[in-house]
Structures are given as structure tokens and as C-alpha cells.
Write a protein that holds these residues in place. Structure first.
Motif, mmCIF file in Angstrom:
data_model
loop_
_atom_site.group_PDB
_atom_site.id
_atom_site.type_symbol
_atom_site.label_atom_id
_atom_site.label_comp_id
_atom_site.label_asym_id
_atom_site.label_seq_id
_atom_site.Cartn_x
_atom_site.Cartn_y
_atom_site.Cartn_z
ATOM 1 N N PRO A 35 0.806 -1.222 0.000
ATOM 2 C CA PRO A 35 0.000 0.000 0.000
ATOM 3 C C PRO A 35 0.843 1.278 0.000
ATOM 4 O O PRO A 35 0.390 2.310 -0.474
ATOM 5 N N LEU A 36 2.068 1.206 0.503
ATOM 6 C CA LEU A 36 2.916 2.396 0.546
ATOM 7 C C LEU A 36 3.308 2.836 -0.871
ATOM 8 O O LEU A 36 3.067 3.976 -1.272
ATOM 9 N N LEU A 37 3.921 1.943 -1.632
ATOM 10 C CA LEU A 37 4.343 2.306 -2.995
ATOM 11 C C LEU A 37 3.154 2.587 -3.899
ATOM 12 O O LEU A 37 3.206 3.496 -4.730
ATOM 13 N N LEU A 99 9.327 -9.012 -1.252
ATOM 14 C CA LEU A 99 9.900 -8.046 -0.322
ATOM 15 C C LEU A 99 8.942 -7.760 0.829
ATOM 16 O O LEU A 99 7.772 -8.136 0.792
ATOM 17 N N GLN A 100 9.471 -7.048 1.789
ATOM 18 C CA GLN A 100 8.689 -6.598 2.932
ATOM 19 C C GLN A 100 9.433 -5.414 3.535
ATOM 20 O O GLN A 100 10.665 -5.445 3.623
ATOM 21 N N TRP A 101 8.720 -4.359 3.888
ATOM 22 C CA TRP A 101 9.393 -3.272 4.591
ATOM 23 C C TRP A 101 9.818 -3.774 5.964
ATOM 24 O O TRP A 101 9.088 -4.518 6.610
ATOM 25 N N ALA A 102 10.985 -3.379 6.421
ATOM 26 C CA ALA A 102 11.538 -3.889 7.676
ATOM 27 C C ALA A 102 10.650 -3.551 8.871
ATOM 28 O O ALA A 102 10.649 -4.282 9.858
ATOM 29 N N ASP A 103 9.884 -2.476 8.766
ATOM 30 C CA ASP A 103 9.035 -2.069 9.888
ATOM 31 C C ASP A 103 7.566 -2.446 9.681
ATOM 32 O O ASP A 103 6.682 -1.869 10.294
ATOM 33 N N ASP A 105 4.563 -5.777 8.435
ATOM 34 C CA ASP A 105 4.290 -7.217 8.350
ATOM 35 C C ASP A 105 3.878 -7.669 6.953
ATOM 36 O O ASP A 105 3.755 -8.854 6.714
ATOM 37 N N TRP A 106 3.609 -6.735 6.039
ATOM 38 C CA TRP A 106 3.094 -7.074 4.718
ATOM 39 C C TRP A 106 4.201 -7.487 3.768
ATOM 40 O O TRP A 106 5.158 -6.757 3.577
#
Length: 125
Positions: A35-37, A99-103, A105-106
Motif C-alpha cells: 500500500p505504501l508504494l 519483499l517486505q518493509w523492515a518495519d 508485516d506485509w
């Protein structure tokens, strides 16, 4: 860091990921599940749009290694290793990364989109 990670993974800065994408030429990209990108970019997109979004995010990502026998647990990854992280077992043999952002859970996918790149090239001609 989330406790559920069971796959081998490396850590890469979003800005380093952007640098690697820049080295891939005019390949278009698709991101699914982040959802971020997707709040910054409509996918598929040309490399410059994804590069700008990754530079804006500027945080660490975990990139999962699909190879057998790997025991990585978050070590920093060199850009030269990116192709080793790619899963090409799909209809178009497109490089696909988990991938997954380090901070967060997605887990999400980033994949090259050769069809979108070809369409863009044909429309530019």
C-alpha cells in the motif's frame, strides 16, 4: 521486526533498490501488495516513477531469497546479488522479487513487466 519471517532474507535500503532499478534500463515495473508504494505510483510504471517513489520512502526493505539452502537472516545485501533474489518461474520469465518493509508485516511483490515496456516502446515510435 515481525516474528513470522521464516524465509531467508537480506536487508536492502530503498534508495539502493532505486539505484539497482535505474541500472536496469527502460524496463517497466509492477508492484503488488504494497500500500505504501501504490499510494505514490500507478502500476505498471516506467523505472523513473518507481525510482522516485523508492527514494521518497527511504527505509529498509527485506528481500527474500528463493534459493534452496540459503540461511540469510537480514544481512545487508549487495546490489550485485539482486538477480540471485529473482524468481523467474513464471510465464514471461520476468524477474519477480518478494519483499517486505523492515518495519511492516506485509509481504509484497515487485516484478518487471516486459509487456508494459514493449507497449510503451511501441507507443513512443
Amino acid at each position: 521486526m515481525p516474528n513470522q519471517i521464516q524465509l531467508p532474507y537480506y536487508t536492502i535500503k530503498a534508495t539502493d533498490l532505486a539505484s539497482w532499478i535505474e541500472q536496469q534500463g527502460e524496463m517497466w515495473w509492477f508492484v503488488d501488495g504494497d500500500p505504501l508504494l501504490t499510494s505514490f505510483v500507478n502500476f505498471p510504471c516506467p523505472p523513473d516513477e518507481l525510482i522516485k517513489a523508492l527514494q521518497k520512502v527511504d527505509k529498509n526493505a527485506l528481500i527474500f531469497d528463493p534459493r534452496e539452502g540459503i540461511t540469510a537472516k537480514g544481512e545487508a545485501m549487495e546490489l550485485e546479488q539482486m538477480d540471485d533474489m529473482a524468481d523467474k518461474n513464471n510465464n514471461s520469465s520476468a524477474r519477480t522479487f518478494l519483499l517486505q518493509w523492515a518495519d511492516d508485516d506485509w509481504q509484497w511483490l515487485m516484478m518487471e513487466d516486459p509487456a508494459a515496456a514493449k507497449d510503451a516502446e511501441e507507443n513512443a515510435a
